[in-house]
Design an enzyme around this catalytic site. Structure first.
Site, short mmCIF file in Angstrom:
data_model
loop_
_atom_site.label_atom_id
_atom_site.label_comp_id
_atom_site.label_asym_id
_atom_site.label_seq_id
_atom_site.Cartn_x
_atom_site.Cartn_y
_atom_site.Cartn_z
N ASP A 1 0.86 -1.17 0.00
CA ASP A 1 0.00 0.00 0.00
C ASP A 1 0.91 1.23 0.00
O ASP A 1 2.12 1.13 0.11
CB ASP A 1 -0.97 -0.02 1.20
CG ASP A 1 -2.21 0.82 0.91
OD1 ASP A 1 -2.16 1.67 -0.01
OD2 ASP A 1 -3.24 0.65 1.58
C1 NOJ Z 1 -3.94 3.94 0.04
C2 NOJ Z 1 -5.13 3.03 0.15
O1 NOJ Z 1 -5.10 2.33 1.37
C3 NOJ Z 1 -5.24 2.03 -0.98
O2 NOJ Z 1 -6.45 1.34 -0.86
C4 NOJ Z 1 -5.12 2.72 -2.30
O3 NOJ Z 1 -5.27 1.79 -3.34
C5 NOJ Z 1 -3.76 3.42 -2.37
N1 NOJ Z 1 -3.69 4.40 -1.31
C6 NOJ Z 1 -3.54 4.09 -3.71
O4 NOJ Z 1 -4.33 5.18 -3.86
#
Ligand code: NOJ
Length: 748
Positions: free
Chosen positions: A290
């Site tokens: 993430d």
């Molecule tokens: C953080 C989020 O937790 C995740 O779900 C997302 O895909 C990414 N950022 C990218 O935006």
């Protein structure tokens, strides 16, 4: 993974040889892709390999802090970037892909984006969609989202989010399918199939990414990014199955998670990624971190520094580093010292290259960025139709006293009041794309209802109050138009930035002065209908007693106004059912229907006599899981069984007759639950195991037959073996998780 050309070829052969031939072709194609991957890998320098594991965000849109570290464009030309996120549109993707084509080996970039509930056409938020209990329709919606996104140059969506969530304080409940594992697993598979369409060779499809692996939905206290402390049994029983369902449906990628699980950050969790995902489940796609989560292992106190974090993450099975730059800055040195093996880096790089080959990007890096496709998919009327159907079917009717809904002919003057009546962005919800022309992408509630009611009904508007402040100066105007109306329609709830990532809240009542406005309207003595727009279950116990009808309308997306108008006017009879339990007050959270019985269960909602209950609160949710009314009534007959006991290999048939006894045609979701009465582990008081949707004309009856086999009885025992145990079970069927007919069955 399916490849488009394979299915075309396969159609030409006879049915007998069909499957063998397909398997052979798939194997051959995979083999040839592997050979191509190997030949590219041989040409790559170490820097280029590490570059493939490095993902950056475009600078014009981001969901976390961007580290300013030099010229990304130059890095792309130097072959040091494998993927970009938050870059969409033919112009931008083409521009960046052209830079990649200037790199030494011309390895194309992979463009990822959070396509969470539609792309240009915005669908209801995922939690709302789940209330349709309609995986086929959800698949269709994701097909549209995938087609649109791919036409805008996107190859890869960071969706579906399949985290089971039992805590509405967690703002990210809006992205998932609610609290139930069985329904969540069906929806997870449907979303993957919808996004990936006919397979990666198809330019009208995007690769899906199931997230967040794993346990994120159980963040302690519902606080985002918080730790997760959970038994392995609960992990396997409740939280992992939707991921497995996505893997079985062929998902191309998995995102790990911000949280630690029992002390080990998911991003560096060898058990989750190597043992379970890549081991037991044999997952062959990309595992991406993430945003910044590799580097965040330092804050977790699990990695000493960023270098250590890179080592832990890649060794644990995380292939790609989203935005932390730990891989880019440290993998080379980690290889030099032997802390990371070349074979580990190569395996991760191969996965990325394989995906790029499968997507056809090596054949034509620009195949997803064609202006004609983008133009064609912009404001596509067919896409809006799916968004409309999805929105209608997401709406949940929670109360309808005196059959105040649908509007009847006597309602000649309606006062439409509230901060969401003319709002645009709020109905698009969190995780929707920002477009310069948002107004063109949404039908407001005002426009939708005005069009539907025509000239016969006088519709008047007052905002009444803002979403979330203490200003009640608008009450007077609102009360004035309400006093003159036959019916008051209130549009209340949360603004779009009140649920979503980093939007945990401890107070879930209607914000600002909205409750006071409802109270003021109630005192007028007119029928009041309340529409609630939100990304999560809100708490509205008090207001619920002051209105005649409540429609839970979530954030419905582009077609919000038309869908609500269809329901209010009776053109569509609401059929949605809640997929999360709605608490009476914050003190009940976490609250979920499939809890254990405890040694001292309460005998009723009001029993507080040394039982497991709150002394100052009813013991039941305000609205239970599975609940949702219709304009018509459905009566349930008794459950009939073809046998009362069965062995492994046998099936029990449980039938039940449903009759539409009301005044409207309508759709019902008939739910089947099981309880394992005594087992080697205490089992939930009920668990959803099956459901059927039926449409019945007024007066019509139909008998439904549920087939139950041993698979439905299985659970993860203390040793994490997935087995059924002989004994007595309770079989329950009904319209929601609390209103159930019951019979006993025996498994021998
Ligand atoms: C953080 C989020 O937790 C995740 O779900 C997302 O895909 C990414 N950022 C990218 O935006």
């Amino acid at each position: 993974m399916k490849l488009l050309s394979i299915s075309k070829i396969c159609l030409k052969v006879t049915s007998v040889t069909f499957f063998c031939f397909c398997a052979f072709i798939v194997e051959a194609q995979q083999k040839s892709i592997q050979q191509k991957v190997d030949s590219v890998l041989k040409l790559m320098t170490l820097d280029e390999k590490i570059g493939q594991l490095n993902q950056y965000s475009g600078d014009w849109d981001f969901t976390g802090p961007i580290t300013a570290d030099g010229d990304k464009q130059q890095q792309i030309m130097d072959g040091l970037v494998g993927s970009m996120l938050n870059v969409t549109g033919v112009e931008h993707t083409r521009m960046l892909q052209s830079l990649a084509m200037k790199s030494r080996l011309r390895i194309p970039l992979l463009f990822g984006q959070d396509v969470i509930h539609g792309f240009r056409t915005t669908f209801p938020i995922p939690l709302a969609q789940s209330a349709s209990w309609n995986p086929e329709l959800i698949e269709k919606a994701e097909r549209v989202a995938g087609t649109e996104a791919s036409a805008y140059g996107v190859h890869w969506t960071f969706s579906p989010m399949v985290d089971i969530a039992r805590d509405p304080r967690w703002g990210r409940v809006m992205e998932g399918a609610g609290e139930d594992t069985y329904l969540g697993s069906l929806i997870a598979a449907a979303r993957v199939k919808g996004f990936q369409g006919k397979g990666y060779g198809d330019t009208a499809a995007v690769m899906a990414c199931v997230k967040h692996f794993a346990g994120y939905g159980a963040a302690i206290g519902g606080r985002d990014y918080n730790s997760v402390d959970m038994s392995l049994h609960n992990l396997w029983e409740f939280y992992l199955p939707p991921f497995k369902a996505a893997v079985d449906a062929g998902v191309g990628s998995v995102m790990n998670s911000f949280n630690d699980l029992n002390g080990i950050p998911a991003t560096g969790n060898r058990y989750l990624m190597r043992e379970v995902l890549k081991g037991k489940w044999n997952f062959k796609g990309i595992v991406v971190s993430d945003w910044g989560s590799v580097g965040e292992m330092v804050n977790h106190g699990y990695a000493a520094n960023q270098r250590d974090a890179a080592k832990i993450a890649i060794n644990a099975g995380c292939d790609m580093d989203m935005e932390s730059r730990c891989y880019k800055n440290h993998l080379k040195d980690l290889l030099r010292t032997g802390e990371v093996k070349l074979s580990t880096i190569d395996a991760a790089v191969k996965t990325v290259l394989k995906t790029k080959f499968e997507l056809g990007l090596f054949d034509d890096p620009f195949r997803f960025c064609k202006a004609s496709r983008q133009d064609n998919q912009t404001h596509h009327p067919e896409n809006r139709k799916v968004a409309f159907e999805m929105a209608e079917k997401s709406i949940v009717l929670l109360k309808n006293e005196n059959q105040v809904l649908p509007f009847n002919k006597k309602m000649k003057k309606i006062a439409f009041i509230g901060p969401f009546v003319k709002s645009v962005r709020d109905h698009l919800g969190f995780w929707s794309m920002e477009w310069p022309d948002d107004t063109a992408t949404i039908v407001t509630l005002w426009d939708g209802l005005k069009n539907a009611l025509g000239k016969d009904v006088e519709l008047k508007y007052a905002k009444g109050c803002n979403v979330n402040d203490q200003d009640s100066s608008g009450f007077a105007e609102a009360l004035q138009i309400a006093a003159d109306a036959d019916l008051v329609l209130l549009s209340m709830g949360e603004a779009r930035d009140m649920s979503g990532e980093a939007k945990s809240r401890s107070q879930l009542h209607l914000p600002g002065v909205q409750e006071s406005l409802i109270h003021a309207m109630h005192q007028l003595g007119k029928p009041v209908v309340l529409l609630i727009h939100a990304g999560r279950p809100l708490i509205f116990d008090q207001p619920a007693s002051q209105v005649e009808a409540i429609l839970y309308a979530w954030w419905l997306g582009s077609e919000a106004g038309n869908a609500l108008a269809a329901v209010l006017t009776g053109k569509y009879n609401p059929s949605g059912k809640l997929t999360m339990s709605f608490p009476r007050t914050e003190g009940q959270i976490p609250i979920y229907y499939n809890h254990l019985n405890t040694g001292r269960p309460a005998s009723s909602a009001t029993d507080v006599n040394y039982v497991s209950a709150y002394t100052d609160l009813l013991n039941t949710p305000r609205y239970p899981f599975g609940f949702g009314l219709s304009y018509t009534d459905f009566s349930y007959g008794d459950i009939l069984l073809d046998k009362t006991s069965f062995h492994s290999g046998e099936t029990i048939k449980a039938s039940i007759t449903i009759t539409n006894t009301g005044d409207y045609d309508g759709e019902e979701t008939v739910q089947l639950y099981l309880r394992d009465i005594t087992a080697s582990l205490a089992r939930p008081v009920k668990e959803l195991k099956d459901f059927k949707k039926i449409f019945l004309k007024k007066g019509e009856s139909r008998t439904l037959v549920f087939n139950l086999n041993v698979e439905k009885l299985k659970f993860y025992n203390e040793r994490l073996e997935y087995k059924a145990e002989p004994g007595a079970f309770e079989l329950m069927i009904g319209p929601d998780s609390e209103t159930l007919k019951k019979v006993n069955i025996q498994y021998n």
